[in-house]
Design a protein around this motif. Structure first.
Motif, PDB file in Angstrom:
ATOM      1  N   MET A   1       5.388   2.109   2.033  1.00  0.00           N
ATOM      2  CA  MET A   1       5.540   3.131   3.074  1.00  0.00           C
ATOM      3  C   MET A   1       4.774   2.741   4.330  1.00  0.00           C
ATOM      4  O   MET A   1       5.275   2.908   5.444  1.00  0.00           O
ATOM      5  N   LYS A   2       3.571   2.223   4.151  1.00  0.00           N
ATOM      6  CA  LYS A   2       2.771   1.815   5.303  1.00  0.00           C
ATOM      7  C   LYS A   2       3.452   0.677   6.057  1.00  0.00           C
ATOM      8  O   LYS A   2       3.510   0.683   7.289  1.00  0.00           O
ATOM      9  N   GLN A   3       3.983  -0.291   5.335  1.00  0.00           N
ATOM     10  CA  GLN A   3       4.663  -1.413   5.972  1.00  0.00           C
ATOM     11  C   GLN A   3       5.899  -0.929   6.731  1.00  0.00           C
ATOM     12  O   GLN A   3       6.159  -1.369   7.846  1.00  0.00           O
TER      13      GLN A   3
ATOM     14  N   ARG B   1       1.585  -0.134  -9.813  1.00  0.00           N
ATOM     15  CA  ARG B   1       3.035   0.002  -9.759  1.00  0.00           C
ATOM     16  C   ARG B   1       3.461   1.384  -9.259  1.00  0.00           C
ATOM     17  O   ARG B   1       4.394   1.506  -8.474  1.00  0.00           O
ATOM     18  N   MET B   2       2.764   2.436  -9.688  1.00  0.00           N
ATOM     19  CA  MET B   2       3.210   3.796  -9.394  1.00  0.00           C
ATOM     20  C   MET B   2       2.582   4.419  -8.143  1.00  0.00           C
ATOM     21  O   MET B   2       3.149   5.357  -7.582  1.00  0.00           O
ATOM     22  N   VAL B   3       1.416   3.910  -7.719  1.00  0.00           N
ATOM     23  CA  VAL B   3       0.728   4.528  -6.587  1.00  0.00           C
ATOM     24  C   VAL B   3       0.526   3.541  -5.437  1.00  0.00           C
ATOM     25  O   VAL B   3       0.982   3.780  -4.318  1.00  0.00           O
ATOM     26  N   ILE B   4      -0.157   2.450  -5.700  1.00  0.00           N
ATOM     27  CA  ILE B   4      -0.563   1.532  -4.640  1.00  0.00           C
ATOM     28  C   ILE B   4       0.630   0.830  -3.993  1.00  0.00           C
ATOM     29  O   ILE B   4       0.750   0.808  -2.758  1.00  0.00           O
ATOM     30  N   GLU B   5       1.525   0.264  -4.788  1.00  0.00           N
ATOM     31  CA  GLU B   5       2.668  -0.463  -4.234  1.00  0.00           C
ATOM     32  C   GLU B   5       3.594   0.443  -3.418  1.00  0.00           C
ATOM     33  O   GLU B   5       4.014   0.052  -2.324  1.00  0.00           O
TER      34      GLU B   5
ATOM     35  N   GLN C   1       4.808   0.693   9.920  1.00  0.00           N
ATOM     36  CA  GLN C   1       4.390  -0.310  10.897  1.00  0.00           C
ATOM     37  C   GLN C   1       5.594  -0.998  11.523  1.00  0.00           C
ATOM     38  O   GLN C   1       5.603  -1.262  12.722  1.00  0.00           O
ATOM     39  N   GLN C   2       6.621  -1.282  10.739  1.00  0.00           N
ATOM     40  CA  GLN C   2       7.826  -1.912  11.268  1.00  0.00           C
ATOM     41  C   GLN C   2       8.559  -0.980  12.227  1.00  0.00           C
ATOM     42  O   GLN C   2       9.030  -1.416  13.283  1.00  0.00           O
ATOM     43  N   LEU C   3       8.651   0.305  11.880  1.00  0.00           N
ATOM     44  CA  LEU C   3       9.290   1.273  12.766  1.00  0.00           C
ATOM     45  C   LEU C   3       8.519   1.398  14.077  1.00  0.00           C
ATOM     46  O   LEU C   3       9.113   1.464  15.151  1.00  0.00           O
TER      47      LEU C   3
END
Length: 71
Positions: free
Chosen positions: A44-46, A35-39, A49-51
């Protein structure tokens, strides 16, 4: 057992990735770390990638071939 990919030779970053990987394998820390790190990192990565996809789409060129009618 887990894995991570790091750019460069940042020893502290590699150690942090190893510690987080180890803690993710424990039931008591797994949910909180997800919840606090991975998600947030995955979000942010997604977003990045969209940008990038939008940026690339602005320079997209469609090519087509016209047939001249001569054989």
């Amino acid at each position: 057992m887990g894995y991570s990919y790091l750019r460069g030779r940042n020893k502290a970053q590699a150690e942090l990735a190893a510690v987080i990987d180890g803690l993710l394998q424990t039931q008591s820390h797994h949910e909180q770390l997800m919840r606090m790190v991975i998600e947030p990192l995955a979000a942010m990565k997604q977003e990045q990638q969209q940008l990038r996809a939008k940026e690339v789409a602005t320079s997209k060129v469609d090519f087509f071939t016209m047939v001249r009618g001569e054989d």
